[in-house]
Design a protein around this motif. Structure first.
Motif, PDB file in Angstrom:
ATOM      1  N   ALA A  62       0.847  -1.206  -0.151  1.00 40.12           N
ATOM      2  CA  ALA A  62       0.055   0.179   0.478  1.00 40.12           C
ATOM      3  C   ALA A  62       0.881   0.873   0.091  1.00 40.12           C
ATOM      4  N   PHE A  63       1.372   1.429   0.769  1.00 40.70           N
ATOM      5  CA  PHE A  63       2.812   2.825   0.610  1.00 40.70           C
ATOM      6  C   PHE A  63       3.378   2.483  -0.603  1.00 40.70           C
ATOM      7  N   GLN A  64       3.715   1.325  -1.320  1.00 43.47           N
ATOM      8  CA  GLN A  64       4.477   1.755  -2.530  1.00 43.47           C
ATOM      9  C   GLN A  64       2.904   2.080  -3.682  1.00 43.47           C
ATOM     10  N   SER A  65       1.753   2.327  -4.021  1.00 42.63           N
ATOM     11  CA  SER A  65       0.970   2.312  -3.784  1.00 42.63           C
ATOM     12  C   SER A  65       0.321   4.257  -3.976  1.00 42.63           C
ATOM     13  N   ALA A  66       0.447   4.264  -3.003  1.00 41.32           N
ATOM     14  CA  ALA A  66       0.376   5.974  -2.201  1.00 41.32           C
ATOM     15  C   ALA A  66       1.340   6.886  -3.241  1.00 41.32           C
ATOM     16  N   GLN A  67       2.218   6.316  -4.271  1.00 40.72           N
ATOM     17  CA  GLN A  67       2.594   7.097  -4.727  1.00 40.72           C
ATOM     18  C   GLN A  67       1.558   7.708  -5.876  1.00 40.72           C
ATOM     19  N   SER A  68       1.196   6.903  -6.199  1.00 42.32           N
ATOM     20  CA  SER A  68      -0.235   7.488  -7.924  1.00 42.32           C
ATOM     21  C   SER A  68      -0.836   7.576  -7.240  1.00 42.32           C
ATOM     22  N   PHE A  69      -1.616   7.224  -6.208  1.00 44.64           N
ATOM     23  CA  PHE A  69      -3.425   7.395  -5.402  1.00 44.64           C
ATOM     24  C   PHE A  69      -3.666   8.343  -5.736  1.00 44.64           C
ATOM     25  N   LYS A  70      -5.009   8.980  -6.600  1.00 41.69           N
ATOM     26  CA  LYS A  70      -6.016   9.726  -6.729  1.00 41.69           C
ATOM     27  C   LYS A  70      -7.183   9.814  -6.116  1.00 41.69           C
ATOM     28  N   PRO A  71      -8.028  10.535  -5.131  1.00 47.01           N
ATOM     29  CA  PRO A  71      -9.395  10.696  -4.391  1.00 47.01           C
ATOM     30  C   PRO A  71      -9.705  10.093  -5.510  1.00 47.01           C
ATOM     31  N   ASN A  72     -11.205   8.999  -5.210  1.00 47.42           N
ATOM     32  CA  ASN A  72     -12.324   9.373  -5.806  1.00 47.42           C
ATOM     33  C   ASN A  72     -13.386  10.263  -5.480  1.00 47.42           C
ATOM     34  N   LYS A  73     -13.800  10.173  -6.471  1.00 44.45           N
ATOM     35  CA  LYS A  73     -14.932  10.716  -6.639  1.00 44.45           C
ATOM     36  C   LYS A  73     -16.616  11.558  -5.303  1.00 44.45           C
ATOM     37  N   ALA A  74     -17.055  12.665  -5.082  1.00 43.30           N
ATOM     38  CA  ALA A  74     -17.465  12.766  -3.718  1.00 43.30           C
ATOM     39  C   ALA A  74     -18.437  12.010  -3.457  1.00 43.30           C
ATOM     40  N   ASP A  75     -18.479  10.628  -3.332  1.00 45.73           N
ATOM     41  CA  ASP A  75     -19.369   9.967  -2.887  1.00 45.73           C
ATOM     42  C   ASP A  75     -20.240  10.192  -1.852  1.00 45.73           C
TER      43      ASP A  75
END
Length: 962
Positions: free
Chosen positions: A536-549
């Motif tokens: 998860a730590f490695q994936s966090a570098q490219s994470f973008k939040p989802n829409k305002a669900d």
């Protein structure tokens, strides 16, 4: 029932005759019996004495209590019903032997009761071992006349503690295991015998010692691994970042998870969680299942909001989230509410949200389908008055939610404050006794005991619909935050903490010794979880939040907070026929209903106003708004101190039969099948109730929710809710609210506490169109303002300075056509009288609220024709366009701002530059407004009637140039 069950236990065979005879002698002459029996009979409660009286035929009257106190009360489920056959275990028929046996039994029962009442004093609750158990004489058999020679002698119990007979050593072993181990229970303060016996049955015998099989133990280990592993991982990766970790209190996580799982299996469909900082991130990821990747992304400084959503955001340990989980085949919606650093401020918000969801689901009887879990710190639970306010609401008609589970993560310290400085009672949870809530204290380093107690809490809530408290006594491994040095102030405590193995380590070692989970398996569980975190730590570098669900479901169709898009106000006018239909219902009283004669006169006046279309007053305009919204399919909730009648005896939303006290709400009887309005007179609380009603609006955007202060300045007591939630919640957390705050305001010589709702404070909080603030002067404008709350495609709080004297003012009335087709909310109301030509007007006086009518009356009385009066009805968002349109004709006039409030209060400091900005854009002479009002003052108003009258006359005359 105390006493009766016990007498049923011991009054059998020869015992009955002996005891009845002895009691008859005592009732006639107390000192004629052995002193031990004098104490015994004096200690019996009235019911028990009545039983003895019936058996003996003696005269009887209640006597003062004495002796050992109330006779002990065994659990009905295990207590005997008495022996009719002199069966095995009954005392001998010999009178002296019977006397000794009865006395032994009763003394033993008193000892057992003392453990039920005070056994928690000896419980082993502190993982650090620094808090020593508190020895109490009532827990010593010697107090009841027993000696060492009695310890191994059988005593007749008749199935109390599950024993027919038992020695004192056996009795003490059961009592100490049940009440003095890792769990200490406070429940004997509860008056409901069913609740008390329910807890007793589940505690006695210490069933938690054998409650978990290998799978259950492995599950607890897994939960502890995730709780501890997350904190340790964050400590390695973000060593200099504040996160308010849960180290030392990791058992909190399996406790929450247990409450969720158990209640989900018992029918709960939605759970709202509220908590402060400590452990929030852990709860977010391990309970509410916020992705580890997203949390690590936020640690890197990324926004928690989607790219198309604006907002200030907040620190990680204030944010919330929600999710849908499947638990043992049951779908549950789980949410953690965002909240500020004001610790317990989220408590009423959660309670209000739970209540709203229950109402929306139609669960208005049992209220079990939705529940709240509130997590507290020990210092905050004891120190914040809001905790008591929320507890006090828990069983009130308008605010009950079917019980809340309270979990205290008891670090035994608040920042740097030790318990001796933090609370006056024995425990930080003592306040919960005020509502007779049971309190389970448990050692946080005994995870199985913690989970057992959490299960009990969940089952108790579902069984009784009442609050319960779980006090997890643990510790805080680091300082107040991870960069703080706690040894500055608590060197002994932190020297001990540095020696402590973690809760998970201790539990893993225990399971390995038991052979339940080998050490290799425990290590594998930990290694697998750490690998998951690394991914998860490695994936966090490219994470973008989802829409305002969060704006789906009940919020579908409403413009997302912070998002681009047009805010639209839909029409608020109502057809005349509908207005008349509602008006007719407002004046209608059922046949046989004995309404107060004064109320009947008011109803007749309403009827005449509606029929004639003239003279509709404030209360009628409000009722028309409520009634028409109900007919549109919306519900209405009105809450606050004395709101049913109204502080100023103007509303009378609820009529009371003068003979039967029956209640009738006219607005709920317009049409068959319509939604209903609720009006609740609240407890005498501002912060708690306002927070509750704010929380209600977070869950239900389609109900008009109004909170009314008894006087506007009483809202001062709820300032934290206003500052941290109502004014800023949308920009911080993207959570919208349509809450209406009604704040009676106006200077009428009633003194400093009954004049000003502190309008300036709300205006100071205004920016970014975060809420509407108004000081409205006509019933029709009030009507449209209320309807606009639900007719817009967005939600904003509405703060209204509502009137007092204007409620019955002959000029503060509206015509029916002002509510009907073609009408709408008026941000600014221009001049209404015929004056000289606008170009000949010498002065324009801008004002807001009640002072307008003082100016109008004086102007008419003095025949002034060259001073125009313009009302600013909405102050924020500031109506620049409407005000410019109203001012434009007065090309040669000077512009004044007139208010009742002192110069350093009221709207002046807010409107000054804004009016100047409007004037600069107009082709007129005036370029700056001048102030007219009371001089700057420390107190909002004078309490002297003569001074008030002189001040008011002076400012009115100055405004009109007289």
């Amino acid at each position: 029932m105390a006493g009766i069950d016990i007498l049923a236990t011991v009054m059998n065979g020869a015992n009955a005759a002996f005891l009845a005879d002895l009691y008859a002698r005592w009732a006639e002459k107390p000192d004629s019996v052995d002193p031990s029996f004098q104490d015994l009979f004096a200690a019996l409660n009235d019911e028990a004495r009545a039983v003895l009286m019936d058996a003996s035929g003696a005269s009887w009257a209640p006597r003062p209590r004495g002796g050992f106190g109330e006779v002990p009360e065994p659990a009905p489920a295990v207590a005997g019903k008495g022996r009719k056959d002199g069966a095995k275990g009954a005392p001998a028929a010999d009178p002296e032997a019977a006397r000794r046996a009865v006395l032994d039994s009763l003394r033993a029962l008193m000892l057992i009761r003392s453990y039920r009442v005070r056994g928690h004093l000896l419980a082993q609750l502190d993982p650090l071992g620094l808090q020593q158990p508190k020895v109490h004489p009532e827990l010593d058999p010697k107090t009841y006349g027993f000696t060492e020679a009695d310890m191994d002698r059988p005593i007749f119990l008749d199935n109390v503690l599950g024993k027919e007979t038992a020695t004192l050593n056996e009795i003490l072993a059961i009592c100490r295991a049940s009440y003095c181990g890792s769990i200490g229970v406070e429940f004997m303060h509860i008056q409901d015998p069913e609740q008390k016996s329910w807890i007793q049955q589940r505690i006695e015998g210490a069933p938690w010692l054998t409650a978990f099989d290998v799978n259950g133990k492995r599950k607890i280990l897994q939960q502890l691994t995730e709780a501890e592993g997350f904190e340790a991982f964050c400590a390695r990766k973000y060593s200099t970042t504040k996160r308010f970790g849960l180290e030392g209190g990791e058992s909190t996580i399996p406790a929450i998870q247990t409450v969720v799982e158990v209640t989900a299996g018992m029918g709960v469909k939605e759970i709202a969680i509220g908590m402060a900082h400590r452990g929030r991130l852990n709860t977010l990821v391990n309970v509410v299942k916020k992705p580890f990747t997203q949390v690590f992304s936020e640690f890197r400084g990324s926004s928690s909001n989607p790219e198309d959503v604006q907002g200030s955001g907040d620190v990680k340990y204030h944010l919330g989230t929600s999710t849908d989980l499947e638990i043992a085949g049951n779908m549950v919606h789980l949410s953690l509410q965002p909240n500020p650093s004001h610790l317990e401020a989220v408590d009423p918000v959660v309670a209000g949200k739970v209540r709203a969801r229950q109402d929306m689901a139609g669960d208005t009887k049992g209220r079990r389908s939705v529940m709240g879990i509130l997590l507290h710190g020990d210092a905050a639970f004891a120190g914040q008055g809001l905790v008591y306010e929320v507890l006090a609401m828990s069983q009130l008609i308008g605010y009950r939610t079917g019980g809340t589970v309270h979990i205290v993560t008891n670090n035994q310290i608040g920042f740097t404050t030790v318990p001796a400085h933090a609370y006056s009672g024995l425990y930080c949870t003592d306040v919960a006794k005020s509502i007779q809530a049971p309190i389970l204290h448990v050692n946080g380093d005994d995870p199985e005991a913690v989970v057992f107690c959490a299960r009990m809490c969940a089952e108790y809530r579902m069984q009784f619909g009442a609050d319960i408290v779980l006090d997890i006594v643990c510790y805080r491994r680091h300082g107040h935050n991870e960069t703080d040095e706690p040894a500055f102030t608590q060197p002994i405590m932190y020297a001990r903490i540095r020696e402590m193995k973690t809760t998970r380590t201790l539990y893993a070692e225990r399971l390995a010794q038991q052979g339940a989970v080998p050490a290799e398996e425990s290590k594998a569980i930990n290694d697998a979880f750490i690998a998951q975190l690394e991914d998860a730590f490695q994936s966090a570098q490219s994470f973008k939040p989802n829409k305002a669900d969060w704006l789906e479901g009940h919020w579908a169709g409403i413009k997302a907070a912070g998002s681009e898009g047009e805010e639209r106000d839909e029409p608020t006018a109502v057809p005349t026929e509908t207005l008349k239909e509602v008006g007719a219902a407002l004046a209608r009283v059922p046949e046989g209903f004995n309404a107060n004669s004064k109320i009947l006169r008011q109803l007749e006046a309403k009827k005449q106003a509606i029929e004639s279309g003239e003279g509709i007053d404030w209360a009628t305009g409000e009722a028309l708004a409520f009634g028409t919204l109900l007919l549109d399919g919306h519900r209405v909730r009105l809450s606050g101190e004395d709101v049913q009648r109204g502080t100023f005896s103007h509303r009378h939303a609820v009529l009371v039969d003068q003979t039967t006290q029956a209640e009738y709400m006219p607005v709920n009887n317009i049409r068959e099948g319509q939604p209903r309005m609720e009006a609740f007179n609240s407890l005498l609380s501002e912060m708690g109730v306002l927070g509750f009603d704010y929380g209600y609006t977070l869950a239900d955007p389609n109900t008009l929710v109004l909170w009314e202060a008894q006087f506007g300045d009483f809202a001062n007591g709820a300032q934290v809710i206003i500052d941290q939630f109502i004014a800023s919640g949308e920009t911080k957390w993207l959570r919208m609210s349509g809450l209406v705050m009604l704040l009676p305001h106006g200077y009428e010589g009633q003194g400093p506490e009954h004049s000003s709702a502190r309008l300036e404070r709300y205006l100071q909080l205004c920016a970014e169109r975060n809420m509407r603030v108004g000081n409205i002067t006509t019933p029709a404008n009030y009507f449209h303002a209320l309807r606009r709350q639900l007719k817009a495609n967005y939600r904003k709080p509405l703060v209204l300075m509502t009137p007092k004297s204007l409620l019955r003012h002959k000029l503060a009335v509206s015509r029916l056509e002002d509510f009907g087709p073609g009408s709408a909310f008026r941000h600014v109301i221009p001049e209404i009288d015929e004056l000289v030509a606008p170009s000949a007007v010498k002065r324009v006086v801008l004002c807001t609220g009640k002072v307008y009518y003082d100016l109008l009356a004086e102007r008419r009385d003095k025949g002034v024709k060259d001073v125009a009066l313009i009302r600013v009805e909405q102050l924020h968002p500031f109506p620049r366009i409407s005000l410019a349109r109203a001012l434009a004709p007065y090309t040669g006039a000077e512009v004044m701002w007139c208010q009742e409030e002192p110069e350093n209060m009221g709207a002046w400091t807010y409107v000054d530059r804004r009016i100047e900005g409007v004037l600069k854009e107009l082709d007129i002479k005036a370029k700056r407004p001048e102030f007219i009002g009371r001089e700057e003052a420390a107190s909002p108003a004078t309490g002297l009637a003569k001074v008030h009258a002189a001040q008011q006359e002076a400012l009115v005359r100055e405004a009109l140039g007289l």
